[in-house]
Motif scaffolding. Sequence first.
Motif, mmCIF file in Angstrom:
data_model
loop_
_atom_site.group_PDB
_atom_site.id
_atom_site.type_symbol
_atom_site.label_atom_id
_atom_site.label_comp_id
_atom_site.label_asym_id
_atom_site.label_seq_id
_atom_site.Cartn_x
_atom_site.Cartn_y
_atom_site.Cartn_z
ATOM 1 N N VAL A 181 0.901 -1.433 -0.123
ATOM 2 C CA VAL A 181 -0.134 0.081 -0.050
ATOM 3 C C VAL A 181 0.844 1.464 0.055
ATOM 4 C CG1 VAL A 181 -1.709 1.294 1.291
ATOM 5 C CG2 VAL A 181 -2.048 -1.295 1.031
ATOM 6 N N ALA A 182 1.965 1.198 0.772
ATOM 7 C CA ALA A 182 2.547 2.246 0.942
ATOM 8 C C ALA A 182 3.485 2.898 -0.300
ATOM 9 C CB ALA A 182 3.882 2.365 2.089
ATOM 10 N N ARG A 183 3.499 1.680 -1.457
ATOM 11 C CA ARG A 183 4.315 2.173 -2.515
ATOM 12 C C ARG A 183 3.209 2.667 -3.667
ATOM 13 N NH1 ARG A 183 8.836 0.327 -4.416
ATOM 14 N NH2 ARG A 183 7.844 -0.516 -6.315
ATOM 15 N N ASP A 184 2.172 2.621 -3.056
ATOM 16 C CA ASP A 184 1.070 3.126 -4.087
ATOM 17 C C ASP A 184 0.462 4.335 -3.518
ATOM 18 O OD1 ASP A 184 -1.242 3.644 -5.650
ATOM 19 O OD2 ASP A 184 -1.569 1.645 -6.120
ATOM 20 N N PRO A 185 0.756 5.668 -3.906
ATOM 21 C CA PRO A 185 0.024 7.096 -3.032
ATOM 22 C C PRO A 185 -1.383 6.871 -3.377
ATOM 23 C CG PRO A 185 1.485 7.673 -5.087
ATOM 24 C CD PRO A 185 1.666 6.109 -4.798
ATOM 25 N N LEU A 186 -1.956 6.315 -4.485
ATOM 26 C CA LEU A 186 -3.188 6.540 -4.581
ATOM 27 C C LEU A 186 -3.938 5.376 -3.815
ATOM 28 C CD1 LEU A 186 -3.292 6.326 -8.590
ATOM 29 C CD2 LEU A 186 -3.390 8.412 -6.798
ATOM 30 N N LEU A 187 -3.522 4.326 -3.550
ATOM 31 C CA LEU A 187 -4.168 3.353 -2.441
ATOM 32 C C LEU A 187 -3.914 3.935 -1.176
ATOM 33 C CD1 LEU A 187 -5.440 0.678 -1.960
ATOM 34 C CD2 LEU A 187 -3.087 -0.375 -2.333
ATOM 35 N N THR A 188 -2.708 4.403 -0.993
ATOM 36 C CA THR A 188 -2.554 4.912 0.542
ATOM 37 C C THR A 188 -3.764 5.900 0.743
ATOM 38 O OG1 THR A 188 -0.185 4.597 0.325
ATOM 39 C CG2 THR A 188 -1.190 6.338 1.910
ATOM 40 N N ALA A 189 -4.049 6.753 -0.083
ATOM 41 C CA ALA A 189 -4.893 7.964 -0.134
ATOM 42 C C ALA A 189 -6.340 7.275 0.283
ATOM 43 C CB ALA A 189 -4.945 8.799 -1.219
ATOM 44 N N GLN A 190 -6.569 6.283 -0.558
ATOM 45 C CA GLN A 190 -7.934 5.675 -0.246
ATOM 46 C C GLN A 190 -8.023 5.008 0.857
ATOM 47 O OE1 GLN A 190 -11.261 3.607 -3.153
ATOM 48 N NE2 GLN A 190 -9.066 3.214 -3.980
ATOM 49 N N VAL A 191 -7.083 4.277 1.423
ATOM 50 C CA VAL A 191 -7.371 3.673 2.704
ATOM 51 C C VAL A 191 -7.450 4.551 3.816
ATOM 52 C CG1 VAL A 191 -5.951 2.093 4.184
ATOM 53 C CG2 VAL A 191 -5.984 1.516 1.962
ATOM 54 N N LEU A 192 -6.424 5.591 3.837
ATOM 55 C CA LEU A 192 -6.589 6.658 4.740
ATOM 56 C C LEU A 192 -7.855 7.513 4.882
ATOM 57 C CD1 LEU A 192 -2.757 7.873 5.023
ATOM 58 C CD2 LEU A 192 -3.892 6.322 6.494
ATOM 59 N N ARG A 193 -8.205 7.667 3.703
ATOM 60 C CA ARG A 193 -9.736 8.314 3.590
ATOM 61 C C ARG A 193 -10.739 7.536 4.187
ATOM 62 N NH1 ARG A 193 -12.379 9.610 -2.245
ATOM 63 N NH2 ARG A 193 -12.433 7.250 -1.981
ATOM 64 N N MET A 194 -10.759 6.163 3.805
ATOM 65 C CA MET A 194 -11.781 5.460 4.236
ATOM 66 C C MET A 194 -11.941 5.230 5.720
ATOM 67 S SD MET A 194 -12.377 1.377 3.297
ATOM 68 C CE MET A 194 -10.951 0.740 4.113
ATOM 69 N N MET A 195 -10.842 5.043 6.180
ATOM 70 C CA MET A 195 -10.634 4.994 7.581
ATOM 71 C C MET A 195 -10.861 6.042 8.438
ATOM 72 S SD MET A 195 -9.894 1.678 7.964
ATOM 73 C CE MET A 195 -9.998 1.595 9.578
ATOM 74 N N ASN A 196 -10.755 7.292 8.020
ATOM 75 C CA ASN A 196 -10.687 8.465 8.838
ATOM 76 C C ASN A 196 -12.141 9.112 8.419
ATOM 77 O OD1 ASN A 196 -8.275 9.061 10.323
ATOM 78 N ND2 ASN A 196 -7.648 8.556 8.543
ATOM 79 N N GLN A 197 -12.826 8.676 7.390
ATOM 80 C CA GLN A 197 -14.210 9.107 7.222
ATOM 81 C C GLN A 197 -15.198 7.962 7.771
ATOM 82 O OE1 GLN A 197 -14.567 9.656 2.900
ATOM 83 N NE2 GLN A 197 -14.378 11.794 3.026
ATOM 84 N N ARG A 198 -14.807 7.245 8.430
ATOM 85 C CA ARG A 198 -15.784 6.283 8.918
ATOM 86 C C ARG A 198 -16.538 6.869 10.221
ATOM 87 N NH1 ARG A 198 -11.211 5.228 11.856
ATOM 88 N NH2 ARG A 198 -11.246 4.220 13.750
#
Length: 465
Positions: free
Chosen positions: A49-66
């Motif tokens: 995940v950390a090697r993909d900034p787009l996937l990183t953004a999606q994961v962090l967005r999902m977790m913090n918008q929950r």
Amino acid sequence: MANVKSVSNAWLQFWDRRAIPILQESRNQLMGMIRRADLIRPGEVAEIVARDPLLTAQVLRMMNQRQKSSMSADVVAIESAILLIGVTPFLERFARAQTVESVMLPTHQAEYGQLLKRVFEARLARRLATVFANKRFDAKVGEIQAAAVLANLCESLAIISPHLDEQAPAASLDLLSLLEQWQMPTAILDLIRVDAEPATRSVLQHAVVPLSRQLERGWWQDEIQQRLLTIAGVLNFPAEQVWQLLTEQLLAFARKEGKSSQLYTPARYLVMLPGAWPAPASTAPAANLAAAIPAKDILAERMQALHLAGVQGVPTNQVMALAVRALAEGLGMQRIAFTLLMAAENALRARYVQGVTPTDPLHALRISLEKQHIFTKLLQKPQSFWLNADNYTQFSPHLPPELVAQIGAKSFCAMSIFVGAQPVGLIYADSGLDGTVNEFHYTHFKQICILASKALAHNARRSSV
């Protein structure tokens, strides 16, 4: 202002909940883990995940918008997010995500290349930020890594958005507003924010992260030197140690990424290190190798060598020899002379000369400083001068008479060389008696002279210790 605000709001709404495509490389690796999900550790998934900034953004967005309870904590580290979701549910969710390749290829190769460039920068920024944060013994490196990976996210989303929706709003590069919209943790926002009084870790972050892009233009740039000095100040390290850390990480990173990416090869960074280059391991025929090797950028190589000379503190004669070589071999100047300031004589005398026969008058050039002329003005402070067809009529009466009589060029560059506040001499270069010095020559001539001045000043400081 209203238009700018409406554009920004439309952009924020566009990306508020929309799924962000990920790299095909990331999806393939996640797919390969599904069958053995029970054996996969969260850290292994987090590295993908950390090697993909787009996937990183999606994961962090999902977790913090929950939806959060009063006991819920912000999620900053990717591994923490995976632990909360669970490895198997995480793989099942993201191994089937839409990819940027599916929406951009094969039609939009150029834009896809620009996106990969942003991905490369994000990976490099994360690596450098991690290394220097560890040197500072930062207790929360996960925050540093997340902020570094997301630093150029808006540019990546701007490239992708028109391919997701033809009616996509105009892009906004206001990263802070986007992350606030996504309810990102304050720790990440503080590392992104530039308008508040920064903490020490923010100062280090703002000095390190931009290097991933600025180094592309060459490591002799003044802004890079300022960032290295800032890093050295924060870590209380000598500047030479910061430079060594940086070059080691760049080369190691390029070697690793070179296996999967054609953006940059390790050879891009080899020239930053002292010593001989490693011998190539290829067994291809010599003729094929010769055909495959691109033409060298001699100017960049010579400037890099001059920069390294300053970092390593080589003797003055070697510094000037490297400067002359950069002007002659890299920039293609024909006649070059470093004239040394002789205080007792109140004159300049040619010391290092290149591009003329042994009997040429340039070897014996002596310019008196008794009367005022252009060279006496140059020696008052570090500055340069470019004589060309447009200003020849204006400045020709103010040229040193010895220069006119012995050299006779109607187009040349000259710049004073200082060590600290003291002038030590002046560098002169032209394109021959009838040659013309253009703006490209003049711009790089100044850069070479500045590198020489810095190298001499660094050498003087080392000698005085």
